[in-house]
Design a protein around this motif. Structure first.
Motif, PDB file in Angstrom:
ATOM      1  N   LEU A 116      33.622  30.859  34.960  1.00 53.93           N
ATOM      2  CA  LEU A 116      32.609  31.906  35.105  1.00 53.93           C
ATOM      3  C   LEU A 116      32.834  32.529  36.508  1.00 53.93           C
ATOM      4  N   GLY A 117      33.176  31.660  37.684  1.00 50.82           N
ATOM      5  CA  GLY A 117      33.508  32.389  38.918  1.00 50.82           C
ATOM      6  C   GLY A 117      34.669  33.199  39.087  1.00 50.82           C
ATOM      7  N   ALA A 118      35.735  32.881  38.161  1.00 48.79           N
ATOM      8  CA  ALA A 118      37.066  33.672  38.412  1.00 48.79           C
ATOM      9  C   ALA A 118      36.649  34.948  37.582  1.00 48.79           C
ATOM     10  N   VAL A 119      35.958  34.874  36.609  1.00 50.73           N
ATOM     11  CA  VAL A 119      35.482  36.123  35.665  1.00 50.73           C
ATOM     12  C   VAL A 119      34.733  37.177  36.610  1.00 50.73           C
ATOM     13  N   THR A 120      33.780  36.711  37.266  1.00 48.72           N
ATOM     14  CA  THR A 120      32.915  37.527  38.156  1.00 48.72           C
ATOM     15  C   THR A 120      33.406  37.760  39.548  1.00 48.72           C
ATOM     16  N   SER A 121      34.667  37.051  39.950  1.00 47.02           N
ATOM     17  CA  SER A 121      34.916  37.238  41.301  1.00 47.02           C
ATOM     18  C   SER A 121      35.442  38.543  41.497  1.00 47.02           C
ATOM     19  N   GLY A 122      36.190  39.299  40.749  1.00 47.52           N
ATOM     20  CA  GLY A 122      36.645  40.634  41.233  1.00 47.52           C
ATOM     21  C   GLY A 122      35.433  41.537  41.495  1.00 47.52           C
ATOM     22  N   ARG A 123      34.467  41.484  40.532  1.00 48.58           N
ATOM     23  CA  ARG A 123      33.284  42.399  40.776  1.00 48.58           C
ATOM     24  C   ARG A 123      32.791  42.159  42.112  1.00 48.58           C
TER      25      ARG A 123
END
Length: 501
Positions: free
Chosen positions: A105-112
């Protein structure tokens, strides 16, 4: 875990637009392999203030060290936590594996997140989640609080896995970028190894508190280092952008050329079309996606996270004499082998390194499985602990030298720029899902059959060799255009892409 580094747009690191997040080693891509790049903006003449660049890198890799601490925590603490809190195998398996769910979950949202609050803001957020998670683990009285804490640390390291290599790549001058980004993976391994070692001499609650230390150092250090100039340029904070760049390059350095190049690069990058999910499945891209996803599937389902997360318990299952010695040896072998793998990356080629690594993981898994087979049948039981330790050490050494790093390097090279962001996100998602599946099922498989578990992993390693031989191209020494031509030519021969008449 394997974890990752980025280089310029081709590795999704300049600006975070590609949302390409990685938990494993990704050594730098070879020079010159780029379609659009700001390499020239990092000229050698702008290296004046090396001290600030090194300080900024040191602060950032505290996040990498924290990543390793979280990954290494579950291995030396399994028996003590289960005994103190009365956890079942299922409950501890959830505790060990929920880290990967949080990280996914952290990886998926980290870019934003990194684009919205900046690189430093994202690192502060990550550290806060990790501190809260460690405190929840320290004060835990049951499975629920353990899981909440573990999930929170997982989310934190998921963001770290993306923002740390990006921050380093964005602040470093060209001639230092490769070496400094390599520190990301090295510190992950060091963090995991230290957690293994310390966990053999202190209790699990105290070990949880040690995980807070890198976060405190990072939060304090961020006060003294500048924000990423490229992010500041992207969000149109012109004055702060130039001030940050001047701070990093030295007060007497001429930054005008580099600043102009960065601004042009950001404008070019933002003008690129946004890819859709379905674009990956066009005939011209399907082989690249197959290679990227396939390598991640084989990387994870070879068993690395199950073996790594529960290494101490695996050694204990072979014999009490193997537990402490095996855990310490496991911790010590990772760092030098990781350094060796990075050195071999561009000398031996990707395919040979993958095949040698996969054969090593096969051999390690097979020896470990055979040792448990001997124990189950009372054959030469005095050699079982030694054979188990040897098998696991061979496995992790072989994995660290190739299968941990090379799939991420190949992934950064095989995807064309128009789908790099969305394809990279898919590959990262597959990687984390595989990490969760293996780390959650490992203890159940060991309860079913210890020898059978490792024989299954050894079989997957053999399939990995076959996949590499049949599907994966050699990318060493080739430009991205040459790699794409090679992939498309093979696809045409297989009938995946219609040839032009």
């Amino acid at each position: 875990m394997a974890i990752e580094q980025y280089k310029d747009l081709e590795n999704g690191c300049v600006g975070g637009e590609d949302d390409l997040q990685k938990p494993l080693l990704v050594p730098q891509q070879e020079e010159g392999k780029k379609v659009v790049s700001d390499e020239d903006s990092d000229g050698d003449e702008n290296n004046g203030n090396i001290a600030m660049v090194l300080l900024s890198t040191f602060v950032a890799v505290c996040g990498s060290f924290e990543f390793g601490s979280c990954v290494g925590y579950s291995a030396p603490t399994q028996s003590a936590i289960r005994e103190d809190l009365g956890l079942t195998i299922a409950q501890y398996s959830m505790f060990g594996s929920i880290l990967t769910i949080g990280a996914m979950l952290g990886a998926v949202t980290s870019g934003r997140i990194a684009d919205f609050v900046g690189r430093k803001g994202a690192m502060r957020l990550s550290a806060t989640f990790c501190i809260a998670g460690w405190l929840a683990v320290y004060f835990a009285s049951g499975a629920l609080s353990l899981d909440i804490g573990r999930f929170s640390t997982g989310y934190g390291i998921g963001v770290f896995s993306y923002v740390v290599p990006i921050f380093i790549a964005e602040i470093a001058p060209k001639n230092l970028r490769g070496g400094l980004t390599t520190l990301n993976q090295l510190m992950i391994v060091c963090g995991a190894s230290l957690a293994f070692l310390i966990g053999t001499v202190i209790n699990w609650r105290a070990l949880a508190l040690t995980g807070i230390v890198p976060c405190i150092v990072l939060l304090a250090g961020l006060i003294f280092v500048p924000e990423s100039p490229r992010w500041l340029a992207k969000v149109s904070r012109e004055k702060e952008f130039r001030l940050a760049l001047q701070t990093l390059r030295g007060k007497d350095a001429d930054i005008s050329h580099e600043a102009a190049e960065i601004e042009v690069y950001i404008e070019t990058l933002q003008s690129l079309p946004k890819a859709r999910l379905l674009d990956m499945f066009q005939s011209k891209h399907i082989r690249s996606v197959t290679i990227g996803v396939g390598l991640m599937v084989f990387q994870q389902f070879g068993g690395v996270n199950g073996i790594g997360f529960y290494a101490s318990q695996t050694f204990a299952s072979a014999g009490t004499s193997a537990e402490k010695i095996g855990t310490i040896a496991y911790a010590c072998v990772q760092v030098p082998i990781t350094v060796l793998g990075a050195a071999l990356m561009d000398k031996s080629g990707r395919r040979p390194l993958l095949m040698v690594s996969a054969f090593g993981t096969f051999l390690g898994s097979f020896l470990t499985g055979f040792s448990f087979f001997m124990k189950a049948n009372d054959l030469f039981t005095e050699f079982v602990p030694l054979l188990t330790v040897a098998g696991v050490l061979i496995f992790i050494s072989a994995f660290s030298i190739g299968m941990g790093a090379v799939p991420w390097v190949i992934m950064s090279e095989i995807f064309p720029i128009d789908i790099k962001g969305v394809a990279g996100s898919l590959v990262v998602l597959v990687n984390w899902l595989g990490a969760w599946a293996v780390s959650y099922t490992f203890n159940f498989l060991m309860s079913w059959s210890s020898s059978g578990t490792f024989f299954v992993y050894s079989g997957i390693s053999l399939l990995t060799i076959l996949f590499v031989v049949k599907v994966v191209p050699e990318t060493k020494g080739k430009t991205l255009e040459e790699i794409q031509a090679c992939i498309n030519n093979k696809s045409e021969r297989r009938g995946l892409i219609p040839t032009l008449k």
